[in-house]
Design an enzyme around this catalytic site. Structure first.
Site, PDB file in Angstrom:
ATOM      1  N   SER B 212       0.632  -1.248   0.092  1.00 13.63           N
ATOM      2  CA  SER B 212      -0.031  -0.033  -0.011  1.00 13.63           C
ATOM      3  C   SER B 212       1.013   1.269  -0.138  1.00 13.63           C
ATOM      4  O   SER B 212       2.015   1.287   0.672  1.00 13.63           O
ATOM      5  CB  SER B 212      -0.917  -0.231   1.234  1.00 13.63           C
ATOM      6  N   GLY B 214      -0.354   4.695   0.310  1.00 17.60           N
ATOM      7  CA  GLY B 214      -1.214   6.038   0.333  1.00 17.60           C
ATOM      8  C   GLY B 214      -1.917   6.315  -0.742  1.00 17.60           C
ATOM      9  O   GLY B 214      -2.798   5.517  -1.480  1.00 17.60           O
ATOM     10  N   GLY B 217      -1.974   4.479  -4.277  1.00 22.57           N
ATOM     11  CA  GLY B 217      -2.614   3.391  -4.503  1.00 22.57           C
ATOM     12  C   GLY B 217      -1.826   2.100  -4.117  1.00 22.57           C
ATOM     13  O   GLY B 217      -0.987   2.266  -3.213  1.00 22.57           O
ATOM     14  N   ASP B 249      -5.525  -1.429   6.598  1.00 22.58           N
ATOM     15  CA  ASP B 249      -6.651  -2.633   7.516  1.00 22.58           C
ATOM     16  C   ASP B 249      -7.534  -2.764   6.656  1.00 22.58           C
ATOM     17  O   ASP B 249      -8.035  -4.040   6.383  1.00 22.58           O
ATOM     18  CB  ASP B 249      -6.852  -2.014   8.691  1.00 22.58           C
TER      19      ASP B 249
END
Lengths: 312, 312
Positions: B212, B214, B217, B249
């Site tokens: 990930s 931020g 993407g 998460d």
């Protein structure tokens, strides 16, 4: 006996960090805990001075139990309450310390009444009762007045260190001595001038007002039945750098001890012990944890604090 | 079933203040609490998506009990431990949010062994096990490997979202999918290049690596037995501003759901659900509390996230 009442005690939690990034995620290196709240700090200082002291107030939950465990050496007579005792969180990094004080939970009227019953049970003529720190949310003027009245009614001398309207309620209820700091005095009276502010609390009904002013020392103003107010100023001969949290509590401990040791009139006692209060305050600043004093520094400096009559 | 394991859960405490003075004393206006820890957040997101999910990990003390009370709607099978569950403290003011994460306490070997026994009891072929968040202090590579091995040994697919050397231990133990963010990937592999870092985790033994990044993407890299690695990139079509805590998460929740719903090969599933993971991540950013998603935003955007083959 000296009884300290902490209506809104706290488990003081300290987060130690090597570096703080504000506005970001920080991993705490270590977490430490101490028993906190201003009345608890006063009791801890008195205990270090070798005085016998009993602690009361309201305690609840696991944080309360933890506070009780941590407060060793001091006789404890807490009134149990349903809500967990609050925490304070101190973020300590080399760049400085930031404190976050939780407000705490309100206390049922029944618990206040049990506290008053305990005061009636424990306290007698010649004893000193200290009421210190913030009050639980929702505490009224009448509740503070009833507590002060219960203690003075038993013949005790009552020292109150709290803030806002409740400080004035304590003065109106006839507290023997009130000890705001200069910020608290301004907030409670709306007056910038320290002497004028102290006179307001005397007019309210306090027997004596001691104002702590940080590095500048302390000002004491007492009512004199025979004439105008009497005033004394004590100023430390050197500035101690360190942690100012708990300095006011050390001053209260010094004054409570003075009131406990002698039945002489309060203005006289305050005048002769103001230097002691200033020295013990400085000895608290020298220690990183509130409620502790550097006894060596205290012994070395207590005779070296000049006290003068009048406001300086 | 989907089982989320949170080895180091936390009671997330939020201090709301109107104004923060760093290096000074602050009165907290209100205190709020939520059940926290990355695996708990994954479970809460899955629950909001209507998925049935079971939460486990280690829980202790009054903070642990409070976490359990707050985690409504989710089946809970915690392993009790002697030490109190840690807290995280978020200081929220109009000027921004600062997080302080306590490290937590180490977990006795016996509790780890009870956790593995629970996994053996609950998990079967076709199930998905998510291991998420930081590990208790003192957790070894061998402990993480044994946990991953227990789950894969039962025929489950295992998704791991942790950081540092333990992320690599999970990959070496044959985790089906690992999901570091780009900072964690750099810290774990020492490589600045995201693709190169992901390849290290594949070489370690992970079946698939989803990184990930931020607002940029996500990148997925999967091993392909027939040739070179396969790669996909998904990038949101617009930037959502808000609280990035919990975005990763939500991505893990989306991927765990995809793995649970179909037995198709992992690379294929990840390729077809990477857009879903990015959309659910953005829907988490739109909510102020970690572990919650804006379902309306998610439904509106999940078909609008472009996915392309290769690294972009």
């Amino acid at each position: 006996m000296i009884l300290t009442i902490t209506p809104n005690p706290a488990l003081d939690v300290t987060y130690h960090l090597r570096h703080v990034r504000w506005g970001d995620v920080n991993r705490v290196e270590t977490v430490s805990e101490t028993a906190g709240g201003k009345g608890v700090n006063v009791a801890r200082v008195l205990h270090q001075l070798g005085e016998s002291v009993t602690c009361t107030g309201f305690l609840g939950g696991e944080t309360g139990e933890r506070l009780r465990e941590l407060l060793t050496g001091v006789e404890q007579r807490w009134i149990p309450v349903p809500a967990s005792t609050r925490r304070t969180t101190a973020v300590v990094a080399p760049s400085g310390t930031t404190l976050f004080n939780e407000p705490g939970a309100s206390v049922p009227e029944q618990a206040w009444s049990r506290l008053r019953a305990l005061v009636t049970e424990l306290v007698d003529t010649g004893d000193v009762v200290v009421v210190s720190g913030s009050m639980p949310p929702g505490t009224t003027d009448a509740t503070v007045a009833a507590l002060v009245g219960t203690a003075t009614g038993r013949g005790a001398r009552v020292v109150v260190d709290t803030s806002g309207p409740l400080l004035r309620a304590a003065a109106r209820a006839g507290a023997t001595l009130v000890k705001p700091n200069h910020h608290e005095l301004r907030a409670a009276t709306g007056l910038d001038d320290v002497v004028a502010g102290a006179r307001v609390l005397l007019s309210d009904g306090a027997g004596c007002v001691v104002v702590s002013r940080g590095e500048v020392g302390m000002l004491a103003v007492a009512a004199d039945p025979g004439g105008p107010h009497r005033m004394w100023t004590a100023r430390p001969d050197s500035v101690v750098s360190g942690n100012p949290t708990g300095a006011g509590d050390a001053a209260v401990a010094a004054l409570a001890r003075a009131l406990h040791r002698s039945r002489r009139p309060v203005p006289e006692l305050v005048a002769t012990h103001l230097a002691d209060a200033v020295a013990l305050s400085a000895a608290a600043v020298a220690r990183p944890v509130a409620g502790e004093v550097d006894l060596e520094l205290y012994r070395r400096t207590r005779d070296r604090v000049p006290v003068s009559s009048g406001a300086h």
